[in-house]
Design a protein around this motif. Structure first.
Motif, short mmCIF file in Angstrom:
data_model
loop_
_atom_site.label_atom_id
_atom_site.label_comp_id
_atom_site.label_asym_id
_atom_site.label_seq_id
_atom_site.Cartn_x
_atom_site.Cartn_y
_atom_site.Cartn_z
N ALA A 247 28.11 10.27 21.54
CA ALA A 247 28.73 11.18 20.57
C ALA A 247 29.94 11.91 21.15
N HIS A 248 29.77 12.49 22.33
CA HIS A 248 30.82 13.35 22.90
C HIS A 248 31.97 12.55 23.49
N ASP A 249 31.68 11.33 23.98
CA ASP A 249 32.72 10.54 24.63
C ASP A 249 33.23 9.41 23.73
N LEU A 250 32.33 8.54 23.27
CA LEU A 250 32.77 7.38 22.49
C LEU A 250 33.21 7.79 21.08
N TYR B 26 25.04 21.42 33.63
CA TYR B 26 25.71 22.18 32.58
C TYR B 26 24.77 23.15 31.87
N THR B 27 23.50 23.15 32.23
CA THR B 27 22.54 24.01 31.52
C THR B 27 22.39 25.38 32.16
N GLU C 14 27.05 22.95 22.14
CA GLU C 14 26.62 23.58 23.40
C GLU C 14 25.12 23.78 23.43
N GLU C 15 24.53 24.13 22.30
CA GLU C 15 23.07 24.29 22.21
C GLU C 15 22.38 22.94 22.37
N PHE D 75 29.93 18.80 29.17
CA PHE D 75 28.66 18.21 28.76
C PHE D 75 28.34 16.90 29.49
N THR D 76 29.34 16.09 29.82
CA THR D 76 29.10 14.74 30.33
C THR D 76 29.98 14.45 31.56
N LEU D 77 29.69 13.30 32.19
CA LEU D 77 30.50 12.82 33.31
C LEU D 77 31.96 12.66 32.91
N ALA D 78 32.21 12.15 31.72
CA ALA D 78 33.58 11.90 31.28
C ALA D 78 34.41 13.18 31.22
#
Length: 530
Positions: A369-372, A269-270, A36-37, A106-109
């Motif tokens: 990182a977060h999706d793939l 998201y910030t 999150e940071e 965090f992302t679109l996904a």
């Protein structure tokens, strides 16, 4: 410019780099290493701070260098970029900002996968986000190379190459060590500097014409060599049907593409709440609207005071029109005033590039990182390992962007960004809107929507005059041009929507009504949002 003036500009470059590295160092000492940071800066930014950061993220080298250059060379036809980039934010404000903040993390996904089978959707959305980000990064690299090539004159070719590599290295440092918090503050500083520089130049141009904008337009038309045609449509996108359809394709891509840009979506998201996200967009629209109005004055000012021939002689695509205008307004390139103003504007443009590449790199590494990565290793992944992968991904994305930036150095940066917008509007926007507003949307529809827009958009760019078949192409010596348009949006955007619909109606999958209801309530009320 002589060596003393070059030294002044390089000193200002160095000062900004030192300040931004200082911000990154300060932030890296105060972070706790969580996802999150790193991805969202702890969601602690106010609407005003985030609005300035959004403006700093959006007002790129394409805006400051490319758009003004296109207006200086083609007059009215260059205005489409200013209008399209601004109008796009109405779509973001009314359809996307608040819902994305409530649904995602965090992302679109995150938004798309909220009620789908996560793994295929995350992989598709992650790949699309990386492709769009790399295309956008290439434009910033080209802008940096053009700027320093102009500054260093005769040693321009080697300097442009070294600059592209240097900018790539700096963006990796910003993202790897500072994450979203450092990137945000860099963007805020850059937005303030950019608005200050644009206001200064706009006032100086208008003073030259005693505040008479009509006189400015008349002088630009006379100096252009085209007369009244310079103030009407057709110089760049007129003539045969291909050019006119290209004009419509570009407009469609610019208006729809913003809502699908990963680095813009990640900014929502910030902030702590959806209301703050909406207010951030209002702040951003005010700043961005004022800025794009000023690019019109700067573009016509460069045409009136310098002339298109002088702009084109410095850079065939017009990327150096604003720095040349600054030197002229200060008294000429050889004068002290001209050198100071040129150096000031060049430093602002360089700051613009560094801030934007940091935001794009962060968004694309987050997707990796977060999706793939996380979709393949979710059972064993920890937050710290995901952040470590994001830092490694930033290095890889930076290397790819550097390589492509070296190849595309002679293309206009606004034009390159137009291609990124077309891909974003084709692959990301359809799946995002379907996910938010279509109750019956399915996993197959989501995957088909992304690939159904992404693959045609990229393929049509490869087969277009941008890559081969003309003297202005990336590879002028070869010809595998089969698609006549320079921007694929008018074909690839409908294909993305069509593929999403077709995938859904042929899937035979029963939508999960419970998950859809949860997502709908969360998107509209914020209940349960992270």
């Amino acid at each position: 410019m002589n060596s003393e003036h070059q030294t002044l500009a390089l000193i200002l470059f160095s000062v900004f780099i030192a300040v931004t590295l200082g911000i990154t160092t300060w932030v890296s000492r105060n972070r706790h290493g969580s996802a999150e940071e790193f991805y969202a800066g702890g969601r602690l930014f106010s609407p005003m701070e985030n609005g300035f950061a959004i403006a700093g993220d959006y007002m790129s080298a394409a805006s400051f260098l490319g758009i003004s250059g296109l207006i200086a060379l083609f007059g009215y036809d260059g205005l489409l970029y200013s209008v399209g980039f601004l109008v796009a934010w109405l779509l973001v404000l009314f359809l996307v900002a608040e819902l994305v903040r409530n649904c995602g993390r965090f992302t679109l996904a995150d938004v798309v996968a909220a009620r789908m089978s996560e793994r295929p959707v995350r992989i598709a959305a992650g790949i699309s986000s990386v492709v769009v980000s790399v295309l956008y990064l290439v434009a910033q690299m080209v802008g940096a190379g053009s700027l320093v090539g102009l500054l260093l004159g005769g040693s321009g070719a080697a300097a442009r190459t070294l600059t592209v590599i240097g900018v790539g290295a700096l963006m990796v440092v910003y993202v790897s060590f500072g994450g979203m918090r450092a990137t945000t503050w860099i963007q805020i500083v850059k937005a303030v500097l950019l608005m200050g520089g644009a206001i200064t130049l706009t006032v100086l141009v208008l003073l030259r014409f005693h505040g008479n904008f009509g006189q400015l337009l008349t002088s630009a038309a006379e100096r252009s060599g085209y007369g009244a045609r310079f103030l009407g449509p057709g110089l760049r996108y007129g003539g045969d049907w291909t050019a006119r359809v290209d004009f419509m394709s570009l407009g469609l891509a610019l208006v729809l593409g913003t809502a699908g840009l990963p680095h813009i979506l990640s900014r929502f998201y910030t902030v702590p709440t959806a209301r703050a996200a909406r207010r951030s967009v209002v702040w951003a629209i005010g700043l961005i609207g004022g800025f794009y109005l000023m690019t019109i004055v700067l573009g016509f000012g460069a045409a009136a005071l310098l002339g298109p021939d002088r702009v084109r002689a410095s850079n065939a695509s017009g990327n150096t029109a604003v720095p040349l205008l600054a030197a002229f307004l200060g008294g000429g390139a050889e004068s002290t005033g001209g050198a100071v103003l040129f150096a000031f504007v060049a430093a602002i443009a360089f700051a613009t590039i560094l801030a934007v590449v940091a935001g794009i790199t962060l968004a694309s590494s987050a997707s990796v990182a977060h999706d793939l990565y996380a979709s393949l290793k979710r059972r064993h992944a920890r937050q710290r390992s995901e952040v470590a992968v994001a830092r490694v991904a930033a290095v890889g994305i930076g290397a790819v962007a550097i390589g492509l930036g070296l190849v595309a150095q002679d293309l206009n940066v606004a034009f390159l960004v137009g291609l990124a917008f077309a891909v974003a509007a084709s692959a990301n926007l359809p799946v995002l809107l379907y996910s938010l507003f279509w109750r019956g949307f399915t996993t197959r529809g989501a995957v088909w929507s992304v690939y159904g827009g992404l693959v045609p958009a990229v393929l049509l760019v490869v087969l277009s005059p941008v890559v081969s078949g003309s003297p202005e192409s990336l590879f002028p010596g070869v010809d595998f041009q089969y698609f006549p348009l320079q921007n694929p949006g008018i074909v690839s955007i409908p294909l993305g929507f069509l593929a999403g619909w077709l995938g859904t109606v042929t899937s035979g999958e029963e939508p999960d009504e419970r998950r859809h209801a949860e997502t709908e309530v969360r998107s509209l009320t914020g209940a349960g949002a992270v």
